[in-house]
Design an enzyme around this catalytic site. Structure first.
Site, PDB file in Angstrom:
ATOM      1  N   HIS A 209       0.875  -1.260   0.116  1.00  0.00           N
ATOM      2  CA  HIS A 209       0.013  -0.157  -0.238  1.00  0.00           C
ATOM      3  C   HIS A 209       0.835   1.366  -0.199  1.00  0.00           C
ATOM      4  O   HIS A 209       2.061   1.311   0.433  1.00  0.00           O
ATOM      5  CB  HIS A 209      -0.998  -0.082   1.225  1.00  0.00           C
ATOM      6  CG  HIS A 209      -0.374  -0.155   2.647  1.00  0.00           C
ATOM      7  ND1 HIS A 209       0.217  -1.220   3.169  1.00  0.00           N
ATOM      8  CD2 HIS A 209      -0.168   0.857   3.422  1.00  0.00           C
ATOM      9  CE1 HIS A 209       0.827  -1.045   4.211  1.00  0.00           C
ATOM     10  NE2 HIS A 209       0.423   0.387   4.682  1.00  0.00           N
TER      11      HIS A 209
ATOM     12  N   HIS B 251       0.797   5.097   1.112  1.00  0.00           N
ATOM     13  CA  HIS B 251      -0.038   6.414   1.945  1.00  0.00           C
ATOM     14  C   HIS B 251       0.014   7.613   1.112  1.00  0.00           C
ATOM     15  O   HIS B 251       1.176   8.047   0.860  1.00  0.00           O
ATOM     16  CB  HIS B 251       0.651   6.513   3.298  1.00  0.00           C
ATOM     17  CG  HIS B 251       0.930   5.497   4.126  1.00  0.00           C
ATOM     18  ND1 HIS B 251      -0.072   5.117   5.419  1.00  0.00           N
ATOM     19  CD2 HIS B 251       1.501   4.320   4.370  1.00  0.00           C
ATOM     20  CE1 HIS B 251      -0.025   4.090   5.650  1.00  0.00           C
ATOM     21  NE2 HIS B 251       1.271   3.488   5.358  1.00  0.00           N
TER      22      HIS B 251
END
Length: 137
Positions: A98, A100
């Protein structure tokens, strides 16, 4: 596999979704570092950037580039962090790749710094030799 980010990315758990396409879902982080903190999640599971196929890595950074100026403008942010951690030692706590997206505001207190060290001649030579050798394998 019981991956919370797989469930979030695939809509099995309700999210505040900012963007979605066939490969990614971008959701607001439930524990934000600053107002608007969001996550780019691939819909397929890859533990980290080492496992992520190159074409999805390209799409992820292009998506970050697309969303950063939009979020900065919409949220009147003063700056923007794009953060991606790999491995526990690097701060990764959920082992599903992922990125941010963190809008930053003057004096928001979020902080993402480190104390700069010194590049010694020995470290420079060691790193150059090892990385160059690995690239040439």
């Amino acid at each position: 596999m019981d991956c919370i980010f797989c469930k979030l990315a695939n809509g099995e758990i309700p999210t505040a979704t900012l963007y979605e396409d066939e490969d990614f879902r971008v959701i607001m982080d439930m524990g934000p570092a600053a107002k608007g903190h969001s996550l780019i999640l691939p819909k397929q599971h890859y533990a980290n950037i080492y496992e992520l196929p190159e074409e999805l890595a390209v799409k992820a950074i292009c998506l970050a580039k697309k969303l950063a100026p939009v979020m900065t403008k919409a949220l009147h942010a003063d700056g923007f962090n794009i953060v991606q951690n790999n491995g526990a030692a690097a701060g990764q706590t959920v082992f599903h790749f992922h990125m941010h997206l963190i809008p930053r505001y003057d004096n928001d207190g979020a902080g993402f710094g480190w104390n700069p060290g010194t590049l010694t001649d020995e470290d420079r030579d060691d790193v150059l030799a090892k990385v160059t050798a690995e690239l040439n394998n």
